[in-house]
Write a protein that holds these residues in place. Structure first.
Motif, PDB file in Angstrom:
ATOM      1  N   UNK A 154      37.819  41.929  23.434  1.00 17.97           N
ATOM      2  CA  UNK A 154      37.247  42.509  24.645  1.00 17.97           C
ATOM      3  C   UNK A 154      37.820  41.947  25.924  1.00 17.97           C
ATOM      4  N   UNK A 155      37.806  40.622  26.066  1.00 15.30           N
ATOM      5  CA  UNK A 155      38.311  40.004  27.284  1.00 15.30           C
ATOM      6  C   UNK A 155      39.834  40.055  27.341  1.00 15.30           C
ATOM      7  N   UNK A 156      40.496  39.887  26.188  1.00 13.55           N
ATOM      8  CA  UNK A 156      41.959  39.934  26.156  1.00 13.55           C
ATOM      9  C   UNK A 156      42.478  41.263  26.698  1.00 13.55           C
ATOM     10  N   UNK A 157      41.941  42.361  26.173  1.00 17.66           N
ATOM     11  CA  UNK A 157      42.454  43.678  26.538  1.00 17.66           C
ATOM     12  C   UNK A 157      41.953  44.129  27.901  1.00 17.66           C
ATOM     13  N   UNK A 158      40.635  44.135  28.078  1.00 16.12           N
ATOM     14  CA  UNK A 158      40.066  44.659  29.317  1.00 16.12           C
ATOM     15  C   UNK A 158      40.300  43.722  30.493  1.00 16.12           C
ATOM     16  N   UNK A 159      40.361  42.424  30.228  1.00 15.46           N
ATOM     17  CA  UNK A 159      40.691  41.473  31.294  1.00 15.46           C
ATOM     18  C   UNK A 159      42.089  41.704  31.838  1.00 15.46           C
ATOM     19  N   UNK A 160      43.033  41.935  30.934  1.00 15.13           N
ATOM     20  CA  UNK A 160      44.406  42.209  31.359  1.00 15.13           C
ATOM     21  C   UNK A 160      44.505  43.536  32.114  1.00 15.13           C
ATOM     22  N   UNK A 161      43.771  44.560  31.647  1.00 12.94           N
ATOM     23  CA  UNK A 161      43.815  45.857  32.328  1.00 12.94           C
ATOM     24  C   UNK A 161      43.221  45.751  33.726  1.00 12.94           C
ATOM     25  N   UNK A 162      42.095  45.048  33.842  1.00 19.48           N
ATOM     26  CA  UNK A 162      41.466  44.873  35.157  1.00 19.48           C
ATOM     27  C   UNK A 162      42.342  44.026  36.073  1.00 19.48           C
ATOM     28  N   UNK A 163      42.996  43.017  35.508  1.00 20.77           N
ATOM     29  CA  UNK A 163      43.911  42.196  36.301  1.00 20.77           C
ATOM     30  C   UNK A 163      45.061  43.043  36.844  1.00 20.77           C
ATOM     31  N   UNK A 164      45.567  43.950  36.016  1.00 21.70           N
ATOM     32  CA  UNK A 164      46.653  44.828  36.444  1.00 21.70           C
ATOM     33  C   UNK A 164      46.217  45.683  37.632  1.00 21.70           C
ATOM     34  N   UNK A 165      45.005  46.261  37.541  1.00 18.90           N
ATOM     35  CA  UNK A 165      44.511  47.093  38.650  1.00 18.90           C
ATOM     36  C   UNK A 165      44.291  46.268  39.909  1.00 18.90           C
ATOM     37  N   UNK A 166      43.664  45.094  39.756  1.00 19.75           N
ATOM     38  CA  UNK A 166      43.387  44.244  40.914  1.00 19.75           C
ATOM     39  C   UNK A 166      44.674  43.723  41.542  1.00 19.75           C
ATOM     40  N   UNK A 167      45.649  43.429  40.715  1.00 24.81           N
ATOM     41  CA  UNK A 167      46.921  42.918  41.242  1.00 24.81           C
ATOM     42  C   UNK A 167      47.640  43.989  42.052  1.00 24.81           C
ATOM     43  N   UNK A 168      47.558  45.237  41.598  1.00 26.66           N
ATOM     44  CA  UNK A 168      48.154  46.324  42.374  1.00 26.66           C
ATOM     45  C   UNK A 168      47.499  46.425  43.760  1.00 26.66           C
ATOM     46  N   UNK A 169      46.184  46.295  43.797  1.00 26.09           N
ATOM     47  CA  UNK A 169      45.477  46.352  45.078  1.00 26.09           C
ATOM     48  C   UNK A 169      45.854  45.179  45.967  1.00 26.09           C
ATOM     49  N   UNK A 170      45.929  43.992  45.377  1.00 26.95           N
ATOM     50  CA  UNK A 170      46.291  42.816  46.164  1.00 26.95           C
ATOM     51  C   UNK A 170      47.684  42.976  46.762  1.00 26.95           C
ATOM     52  N   UNK A 171      48.624  43.453  45.947  1.00 26.17           N
ATOM     53  CA  UNK A 171      49.988  43.634  46.436  1.00 26.17           C
ATOM     54  C   UNK A 171      50.051  44.726  47.500  1.00 26.17           C
ATOM     55  N   UNK A 172      49.230  45.744  47.348  1.00 24.50           N
ATOM     56  CA  UNK A 172      49.191  46.831  48.328  1.00 24.50           C
ATOM     57  C   UNK A 172      48.653  46.324  49.670  1.00 24.50           C
ATOM     58  N   UNK A 173      47.599  45.524  49.596  1.00 22.43           N
ATOM     59  CA  UNK A 173      47.031  44.956  50.827  1.00 22.43           C
ATOM     60  C   UNK A 173      47.997  43.947  51.457  1.00 22.43           C
ATOM     61  N   UNK A 174      48.659  43.165  50.600  1.00 17.32           N
ATOM     62  CA  UNK A 174      49.625  42.193  51.126  1.00 17.32           C
ATOM     63  C   UNK A 174      50.773  42.893  51.846  1.00 17.32           C
ATOM     64  N   UNK A 175      51.250  43.998  51.286  1.00 19.83           N
ATOM     65  CA  UNK A 175      52.329  44.750  51.931  1.00 19.83           C
ATOM     66  C   UNK A 175      51.872  45.315  53.268  1.00 19.83           C
ATOM     67  N   UNK A 176      50.627  45.774  53.311  1.00 14.11           N
ATOM     68  CA  UNK A 176      50.071  46.295  54.568  1.00 14.11           C
ATOM     69  C   UNK A 176      49.989  45.197  55.624  1.00 14.11           C
ATOM     70  N   UNK A 177      49.490  44.018  55.240  1.00  9.91           N
ATOM     71  CA  UNK A 177      49.367  42.896  56.186  1.00  9.91           C
ATOM     72  C   UNK A 177      50.745  42.445  56.643  1.00  9.91           C
ATOM     73  N   UNK A 178      51.699  42.376  55.701  1.00  8.90           N
ATOM     74  CA  UNK A 178      53.044  41.922  56.052  1.00  8.90           C
ATOM     75  C   UNK A 178      53.694  42.863  57.056  1.00  8.90           C
ATOM     76  N   UNK A 179      53.487  44.157  56.870  1.00 12.01           N
ATOM     77  CA  UNK A 179      54.077  45.127  57.788  1.00 12.01           C
ATOM     78  C   UNK A 179      53.474  44.995  59.190  1.00 12.01           C
ATOM     79  N   UNK A 180      52.163  44.846  59.244  1.00 13.63           N
ATOM     80  CA  UNK A 180      51.493  44.724  60.545  1.00 13.63           C
ATOM     81  C   UNK A 180      51.862  43.432  61.245  1.00 13.63           C
ATOM     82  N   UNK A 181      52.186  42.410  60.465  1.00 15.23           N
ATOM     83  CA  UNK A 181      52.513  41.112  61.063  1.00 15.23           C
ATOM     84  C   UNK A 181      53.982  40.995  61.439  1.00 15.23           C
ATOM     85  N   UNK A 182      54.702  42.068  61.350  1.00 15.54           N
ATOM     86  CA  UNK A 182      56.090  42.038  61.798  1.00 15.54           C
ATOM     87  C   UNK A 182      57.099  41.837  60.700  1.00 15.54           C
TER      88      UNK A 182
END
Length: 784
Positions: free
Chosen positions: A536-564
């Motif tokens: 349960x945790x092995x599979x679903x934890x990895x899937x949730x991590x993948x989704x959350x990591x995409x969001x984190x990277x998306x937000x990081x790219x947005x912040x980086x662009x705004x910061x020059x």
């Protein structure tokens, strides 16, 4: 929990970040307050009807007819349905299509559902269903009630399975015949009722366009969706299955929830009204299967050091009347017979016997415990034959390096830590000194005898079937910075939602309180695997991590662009802040709100598939497991040789969970699994009437499970320090099933105490469960 374990948890709770913290279960407060909603707690919709099942009164017979009109004419009855009313295939078998929803043509066990009564009042439905015998015409047929009887007749639900590893053709038999020492023996290990606190229940609600929503207490919502869709000839998209939480599952709600879901859905579809089917505890026992009981016949050859040179074994499981999951259960048993030991020549033969009893199914460990207990029993027999401490014989047979690291099914044991774990536990528990003290105590105690045993665990983690090793998840960030997670796993009290939420919180740098998991729902994450096999945790934890990591990277790219145009990879998320490379903090909430205003996507899906797995079902060779989890336990018991009663005095557990996602939950799982395993091997006895085939132990009054009073007064539990060498979620390891095998040490300690009653001259022929009757039977043999 004792002070030693409690102090260990406090020490681990100091971990930085949400992953690795000893945090409480996400529903703990709700459980204590009685506010955690289960299916029977859901407010019933207007017009809700209730279903009850009419059961076969015979173990085997030809179904000649059902007096449906007489049933339908009884007061309070709204409808009665039989197999003829099912629009599609009358089948809910998960693999082999041999498991009818309602009996048709033939009844195969006493308690098999034959018809469903629908009434406005649950008690009315139950009372009518209880009169099933009056309305059924069944011609009796001979019934086979034991696995050995079925095996003698060649009655199997599936073809026999054979797994052999030999240094050369015929080497197993040659090694046994030419060995300095030979032994043969047999063993009987009973089954085990899951005894979930929340029984089987489904609540089906008709929706527009002929669609259905089914609230089902199940470990496998997607399978329930498919079973209902097939039975009702609906497309899968017309069936929504939802489960917020279960009151326990232990494998009993992996495949066997289907019958209840299908009957409730059939009635709701036919009557266009909500229908709830909640099985009474007695009916639940009589209808559903449980852990497979196993019978074993073995022969082996070994040398003066106790090293096994060749071993051959027949494993005969009681499958019940249909295949259900008996095939993969037997496969896992065969793949766990080796446990932590190198077997140079081994020949295993697995037979899934067809009997006229309930169809047995998944249970925590899924065949692994039934496979591994046999080799532990065999090694104890070797030790007594040689006059050695069983620990010495175990060490002589541990997996090693080179050719000694290859399992019989062809997977290498690359992270073997069984031996160092045993060494650590021997030192922590004072095993050697206690062995001497117990021998001295037994010498002056003619009636009470103490026993001590140590047993290791090596348990493979992954589904036997490759395509089940995948998972999906959805993660949403709302404009206020709160996060919602949905994944394909189901919460049955094991803390899966807590761990998945911790993983997401960790990725986004948030406290756990900002992340919430919602009900498992087939309309949100589709094509899910069962929450089983400890994945349960092995599979679903990895899937949730993948989704959350995409969001984190998306937000990081947005912040980086705004910061020059700064480096997005250098931006960190921690303490509810987004930290720029120079350390400047930006509130997470503000970043999210700004991102939304700029039309940045604030939700994402994630997916994970376990890499590197391959398996040949025909040859039983390959790499079926992503990794192995390990453990070891020492148990000390005292046995009353006059009454056969025993008491567990002390247990020392050391278990490997890799780098723990949540030590508090993991220790709870270890201790709970140990006690459940102890119940299986010592007190949970299933008894069928030898003539009628009726299950006599079908209620708490006759079937006894362990209580808090059965936990030992000294109970030391520790997690082994280390991390998973495989790329699992945060290098953790699965914890649901493996620690159940730690309870072998209790049963083996009882055998040791019985052996002491006969001055260790005879290996005790102790069956499991080791009830007082079984203990007295074994004592009689060793005292001759």
């Amino acid at each position: 929990m004792n002070s030693s374990t409690d102090a260990f948890i406090r020490q681990l709770a100091a971990t930085a970040g949400e992953v690795g913290k000893a945090l409480p279960h996400e529903s703990a407060a709700l459980h204590v307050a009685g506010e955690a909603s289960y299916i029977d707690d859901l407010p019933e919709l207007a017009g809700t009807l209730h279903a009850a099942l009419g059961l076969s009164p015979l173990a085997h017979g030809r179904l000649l007819g059902i007096d449906l009109e007489a049933l339908r004419a009884l007061p309070g009855v709204v409808a009665v349905f039989s197999a003829a009313d099912i629009p599609g295939p009358n089948d809910c078998g998960p693999i082999v299509h041999d498991d009818p929803i309602l009996a048709e043509g033939e009844v195969h066990y006493l308690g098999q559902p034959v018809f469903a009564v629908i009434a406005a009042d649950r008690d009315v439905a139950r009372r009518v269903a209880a009169r099933a015998k009056e309305f059924l015409r069944i011609e009796p047929l001979p019934a086979v009630l034991t696995a050995r009887e079925a095996h003698a007749q060649g009655r199997y639900v599936l073809p026999p399975a054979h797994l052999t590893r030999e240094q050369s053709p015929g080497a197993t038999r040659a090694a046994i015949v030419s060995a300095p020492h030979r032994l043969q023996g047999s063993l009987s290990v009973g089954g085990q009722e899951q005894f979930y606190l929340e029984g089987q229940i489904s609540y089906a609600v008709p929706l527009e366009g002929g669609a259905l929503r089914v609230h089902c207490s199940t470990q496998h919502p997607s399978e329930m969706q498919h079973a209902v869709a097939h039975a009702l000839l609906l497309p899968a998209n017309a069936v929504q299955v939802e489960c917020r939480r279960m009151g326990g599952g232990f494998g009993g709600k992996e495949s066997q929830s289907a019958l209840f879901a299908c009957v409730a859905a059939l009635a709701a579809s036919k009557l266009r009204r909500p229908v709830k089917l909640r099985a009474d505890r007695d009916d639940d026992f009589m209808i559903t299967g449980r852990r497979h009981g196993f019978e074993y016949d073995w022969e082996l050859g070994f040398d003066d050091a106790g090293r096994i040179l060749g071993v051959e074994i027949d494993l005969i499981s009681n499958a019940g009347f249909s295949a259900d999951l008996s095939g993969p259960v037997m496969t896992r048993a065969l793949c766990h017979f080796d446990n932590a030991y190198w077997l140079p020549n081994v020949s295993m033969h697995g037979y899934s016997a067809r009997t006229n009893t309930q169809s047995n199914t998944a249970f925590r460990g899924f065949g692994g415990p039934q496979g591994a207990i046999a080799i532990e029993c065999i090694l104890e027999a070797v030790a007594r034959a040689l006059g050695k401490d069983p620990l010495e014989v175990r060490r002589a047979n541990f997996y090693g390096v080179g050719e000694r690291d290859l399992t019989p099914y062809g997977q290498r044991v690359e992270d073997n830590i069984a031996a160092p774990m045993v060494d650590e536990l021997v030192a922590q528990s004072g095993y050697a000194a206690r062995r001497g003290e117990i021998a001295a105590w037994n010498a002056q105690s003619p009636v009470l005898k103490r026993g001590l045993a140590l047993s290791p665990v090596k348990f493979g983690i992954s589904f036997n079937v490759k395509h089940f090793n995948q998972a999906g998840a959805l993660v949403h960030i709302y404009t206020d910075g709160s996060v919602l997670v949905n994944h394909g796993g189901t919460e049955m009290g094991q803390g899966l939602n807590t761990k998945v939420a911790q993983v997401v919180a960790h990725e986004l740098g948030l406290p756990l309180a900002r992340v919430r998991c919602t009900a498992t729902d087939t309309t949100k994450v589709a094509n899910t695997s069962a929450t089983a096999a400890s994945t349960g945790a092995d599979l679903n934890g990895k899937a949730a991590q993948d989704a959350a990591r995409q969001l984190r990277e998306r937000l990081a790219a947005f912040v980086a662009q705004r910061a020059g145009g700064i480096d997005a990879a250098a931006i960190r998320f921690a303490d509810s802040q987004v930290l720029l490379p120079d350390g400047t903090p930006l509130p997470f909430d503000t970043v999210v709100a700004d991102a939304y205003a700029e039309r940045v996507q604030l939700w994402s899906d994630g997916f994970y598939a376990t890499p590197g797995l391959h398996w040949n079902r025909e040859t039983l060779q390959g790499k079926p497991f992503h990794y192995f989890a390990y453990g070891a336990a020492v148990s000390e018991v005292v046995v009353d040789t006059l009454s056969g009663e025993y008491r567990l005095l002390r247990a020392d557990l050391l278990h490997d969970v890799g780098r723990s996602l949540n030590p508090a939950i993991d220790i709870g799982q270890v201790e709970g699994a140990f006690i459940q395993g102890m119940g299986w091997l010592t007190m949970e006895e299933l008894v069928w009437h030898p003539q009628s085939g009726a299950l006599l132990t079908h209620a708490p009054s006759t079937y006894k499970i362990p209580t808090a009073n059965d936990a030992p007064p000294i109970f030391n539990t520790r997690l082994f320090e280390g991390e998973n060498p495989a790329d699992s979620i945060h290098r953790s390891k699965a914890v649901g099933e493996p620690p159940l095998l730690l309870a072998f040490s209790v049963w083996l300690a009882i055998r040791d105490a019985i052996s002491a009653a006969g001055d260790h001259r005879v290996d005790p022929p102790l069956r499991a469960p080791a009830t007082p009757e079984a203990v007295l039977d074994a004592i009689e043999v060793v005292m001759r």
